[in-house]
Design a protein around this motif. Structure first.
Motif, PDB file in Angstrom:
ATOM      1  N   ASP A  35       0.891  -1.158   0.000  1.00 14.50           N
ATOM      2  CA  ASP A  35       0.000   0.000   0.000  1.00 14.50           C
ATOM      3  C   ASP A  35       0.931   1.211   0.000  1.00 14.50           C
ATOM      4  OD1 ASP A  35      -1.953   1.892   0.235  1.00 14.50           O
ATOM      5  OD2 ASP A  35      -2.592   1.323   2.246  1.00 14.50           O
ATOM      6  N   THR A  36       0.949   1.971  -1.097  1.00 16.39           N
ATOM      7  CA  THR A  36       1.900   3.061  -1.246  1.00 16.39           C
ATOM      8  C   THR A  36       1.212   4.339  -1.713  1.00 16.39           C
ATOM      9  OG1 THR A  36       2.398   2.485  -3.557  1.00 16.39           O
ATOM     10  CG2 THR A  36       3.771   1.479  -1.850  1.00 16.39           C
ATOM     11  N   PHE A  37       1.848   5.470  -1.414  1.00 12.60           N
ATOM     12  CA  PHE A  37       1.421   6.757  -1.947  1.00 12.60           C
ATOM     13  C   PHE A  37       2.580   7.274  -2.796  1.00 12.60           C
ATOM     14  CE2 PHE A  37       0.199  11.087  -2.405  1.00 12.60           C
ATOM     15  CZ  PHE A  37      -1.180  11.131  -2.215  1.00 12.60           C
ATOM     16  N   ASN A  38       2.306   7.508  -4.073  1.00 16.26           N
ATOM     17  CA  ASN A  38       3.372   7.805  -5.028  1.00 16.26           C
ATOM     18  C   ASN A  38       3.187   9.187  -5.647  1.00 16.26           C
ATOM     19  OD1 ASN A  38       4.356   4.857  -5.081  1.00 16.26           O
ATOM     20  ND2 ASN A  38       2.219   4.677  -5.711  1.00 16.26           N
ATOM     21  N   VAL A  39       4.281   9.904  -5.793  1.00 12.28           N
ATOM     22  CA  VAL A  39       4.277  11.214  -6.451  1.00 12.28           C
ATOM     23  C   VAL A  39       5.293  11.177  -7.584  1.00 12.28           C
ATOM     24  CG1 VAL A  39       4.690  13.686  -6.202  1.00 12.28           C
ATOM     25  CG2 VAL A  39       3.637  12.405  -4.322  1.00 12.28           C
ATOM     26  N   ARG A  40       4.843  11.568  -8.784  1.00  8.18           N
ATOM     27  CA  ARG A  40       5.736  11.627  -9.940  1.00  8.18           C
ATOM     28  C   ARG A  40       5.949  13.091 -10.325  1.00  8.18           C
ATOM     29  NH1 ARG A  40       6.018   7.893 -15.289  1.00  8.18           N
ATOM     30  NH2 ARG A  40       7.521   9.158 -16.442  1.00  8.18           N
ATOM     31  N   LEU A  41       7.218  13.520 -10.262  1.00  8.76           N
ATOM     32  CA  LEU A  41       7.586  14.902 -10.560  1.00  8.76           C
ATOM     33  C   LEU A  41       8.325  14.950 -11.893  1.00  8.76           C
ATOM     34  CD1 LEU A  41       8.945  15.787  -7.014  1.00  8.76           C
ATOM     35  CD2 LEU A  41       6.826  16.642  -8.008  1.00  8.76           C
ATOM     36  N   PRO A  42       7.894  15.807 -12.822  1.00  7.14           N
ATOM     37  CA  PRO A  42       8.562  15.865 -14.124  1.00  7.14           C
ATOM     38  C   PRO A  42       9.973  16.428 -14.019  1.00  7.14           C
ATOM     39  CG  PRO A  42       6.947  17.606 -13.937  1.00  7.14           C
ATOM     40  CD  PRO A  42       6.765  16.730 -12.730  1.00  7.14           C
ATOM     41  N   ARG A  43      10.845  15.923 -14.863  1.00  9.28           N
ATOM     42  CA  ARG A  43      12.245  16.339 -14.846  1.00  9.28           C
ATOM     43  C   ARG A  43      12.379  17.857 -15.055  1.00  9.28           C
ATOM     44  NH1 ARG A  43      17.457  14.011 -13.860  1.00  9.28           N
ATOM     45  NH2 ARG A  43      18.907  15.611 -14.574  1.00  9.28           N
ATOM     46  N   GLY A  44      11.594  18.410 -15.969  1.00 11.68           N
ATOM     47  CA  GLY A  44      11.704  19.833 -16.257  1.00 11.68           C
ATOM     48  C   GLY A  44      11.431  20.696 -15.044  1.00 11.68           C
ATOM     49  N   LEU A  45      10.448  20.319 -14.231  1.00 14.48           N
ATOM     50  CA  LEU A  45      10.126  21.073 -13.024  1.00 14.48           C
ATOM     51  C   LEU A  45      11.290  21.025 -12.038  1.00 14.48           C
ATOM     52  CD1 LEU A  45       8.165  22.550 -11.108  1.00 14.48           C
ATOM     53  CD2 LEU A  45       7.257  20.300 -10.458  1.00 14.48           C
ATOM     54  N   LEU A  46      11.885  19.854 -11.851  1.00 14.70           N
ATOM     55  CA  LEU A  46      13.002  19.704 -10.925  1.00 14.70           C
ATOM     56  C   LEU A  46      14.193  20.534 -11.372  1.00 14.70           C
ATOM     57  CD1 LEU A  46      12.563  15.895 -10.534  1.00 14.70           C
ATOM     58  CD2 LEU A  46      12.473  17.491  -8.615  1.00 14.70           C
ATOM     59  N   GLU A  47      14.477  20.524 -12.677  1.00 11.78           N
ATOM     60  CA  GLU A  47      15.601  21.299 -13.194  1.00 11.78           C
ATOM     61  C   GLU A  47      15.366  22.795 -12.993  1.00 11.78           C
ATOM     62  OE1 GLU A  47      16.176  20.142 -17.229  1.00 11.78           O
ATOM     63  OE2 GLU A  47      16.969  18.160 -16.726  1.00 11.78           O
TER      64      GLU A  47
END
Length: 326
Positions: free
Chosen positions: A122-134
C-alpha cells in the motif's frame, strides 16, 4: 477527515483490476516503464486498487497491489517518490539494497535501472517531471539541468523523510482535496514548486553540493525590475527564474540581492505582495454581498486560512475578518 474524504471528488479517478497484464500496464502508464521478471498472483489475481489525480504535470496516486512481483525499472528522467504504508518492498541497484518498512520513503532513481521486489503493498506515489526539478534546482542553486543527478534512493536523513511525508499529506488534505484549488494556477504552481523543492532537499543530489563561485552583482535597477515584475504578475505562480529573467540577472544572484538589500527572498517578497493585495480586497469588499475571508485569501493563493489569519494579524495588527467587517 477520513481517507475517503481526502480522495473524493471527480478529480480523483479510481481503477481496479485482478488481471496481471492490466495491472502492469497501469503501472507503466502512471508511474514508470518496467520489465516484469516475476508476478505471483494471489487467490484474487493481481489485486490492484488505486485512486489517482493530476496537479498540472505532477502525478499523484495511492495504490494497493497484492501480487508478489519482481521487476526492473527503466530510466525515465522523471522523479518518483514512494511512501510505503504497508507491505514488503525492496529496491536494489547493484550491491546497494534498500528494504522499506512501513513509514519509509524511497526514491525510484530516475536515471538508473533499479531492481524492485514487492508483495501486498500500500503506497502513496508522487511523480515529478524532470523539467520542473531542473527549473527549481537552477533557481535555488544555479546548477544546470544537465548536471542535476540523484544517486541514492534513501533520504538524506530520517527527519527529512518524515518532512516529505508531512508535506505530501498537507497538500493532499488541502489543495488536492479541492478541485477549485487545483484549478487555480497560482495555488497549483505553488504546490508543484513546494513538492519539487522538498524532493531536492530530501534526497541526495548534485544540487545540494552546487556552489556558485560568481553569482554576479545585481544593481538596484535590476532589483527594482524584479520587484515590478512581481507587482504586475501577482495573480500568477511566479518562479525565481521568471523574476530573474525579467530583471536580467541569474536566479542565484537575485536571491542573494533580495537577502542583502531587502532581508527576504524573492518568493517571500512575492508572498508579501499577495498579502497586500488580499488586504486591499478585504478593505474594499462588503460581507453583506457574500464576500468572505476564505474567498479572498484563496484568490491570492493562501489555502491555509488559519496560517493566513496569523500572518495577516502579524502584518496589520488585526484579523482579516475584522478588516472585512469594518
Amino acid at each position: 477527515m477520513t481517507a475517503g474524504t481526502v480522495y473524493s471528488g471527480p478529480h480523483w479517478q479510481r481503477y481496479a483490476t485482478t488481471d496481471t497484464d492490466q495491472a502492469h500496464a497501469f503501472i507503466r502508464r502512471s508511474l514508470i516503464d518496467v520489465n516484469v521478471r516475476f508476478s505471483g498472483e494471489g487467490p484474487d489475481g493481481a489485486g490492484l486498487r488505486t485512486v489517482f489525480t493530476q496537479l498540472d504535470d505532477v502525478g499523484v496516486n495511492r495504490m494497493h497491489y497484492s501480487a508478489r512481483t519482481q521487476l526492473q525499472t527503466a530510466p525515465a528522467g522523471d522523479l518518483i517518490v514512494t511512501h510505503m504504508m504497508s507491505g514488503r518492498y525492496a529496491a536494489a541497484r547493484g550491491k546497494d539494497e534498500y528494504l522499506l518498512r512501513p513509514g519509509d520513503v524511497v526514491l525510484i532513481l530516475p536515471d538508473h535501472a533499479v531492481e524492485v521486489d514487492f508483495t501486498d503493498i500500500d503506497t502513496f506515489n508522487v511523480r515529478l517531471p524532470r523539467g520542473l526539478l531542473e527549473e527549481v534546482a537552477s533557481a535555488q542553486t544555479g546548477i544546470s539541468g544537465a548536471d542535476l543527478r540523484f544517486d541514492s534512493p534513501r533520504p538524506v536523513s530520517a527527519r527529512l523523510g518524515r518532512h516529505w511525508i508531512q508535506t505530501v499529506s498537507y497538500l493532499t488534505r488541502t489543495v488536492l482535496s479541492d478541485r477549485a484549488l487545483m484549478a487555480n494556477p497560482l495555488i497549483a504552481g505553488q504546490a508543484r514548486h513546494l513538492l519539487a523543492s522538498t524532493a531536492l532537499a530530501v534526497f541526495p543530489n548534485t544540487g545540494l553540493d552546487a556552489q556558485l563561485r560568481h553569482p554576479g552583482e545585481v544593481t538596484s535597477q535590476a532589483l527594482r525590475r524584479a520587484m515590478a515584475y512581481v507587482e504586475e504578475n501577482t495573480d500568477r505562480a511566479l518562479t525565481v527564474a521568471e523574476m530573474a529573467t525579467a530583471a536580467g540577472v541569474r536566479p542565484r544572484a537575485l536571491q542573494l540581492a533580495f537577502r542583502r538589500h531587502r532581508d527576504t527572498t524573492p518568493t517571500q517578497y512575492a508572498r508579501r505582495v499577495r498579502m497586500e493585495r488580499a488586504h486591499r480586497d478585504l478593505q474594499a469588499s462588503d460581507p453583506t454581498t457574500g464576500a468572505t475571508v476564505a474567498m479572498i485569501a484563496t484568490r491570492w493563493g493562501f489555502t491555509h486560512l488559519g496560517r493566513f489569519s496569523t500572518d495577516y494579524r502579524a502584518v496589520y495588527g488585526t484579523s482579516p475578518s475584522h478588516t472585512l467587517r469594518t
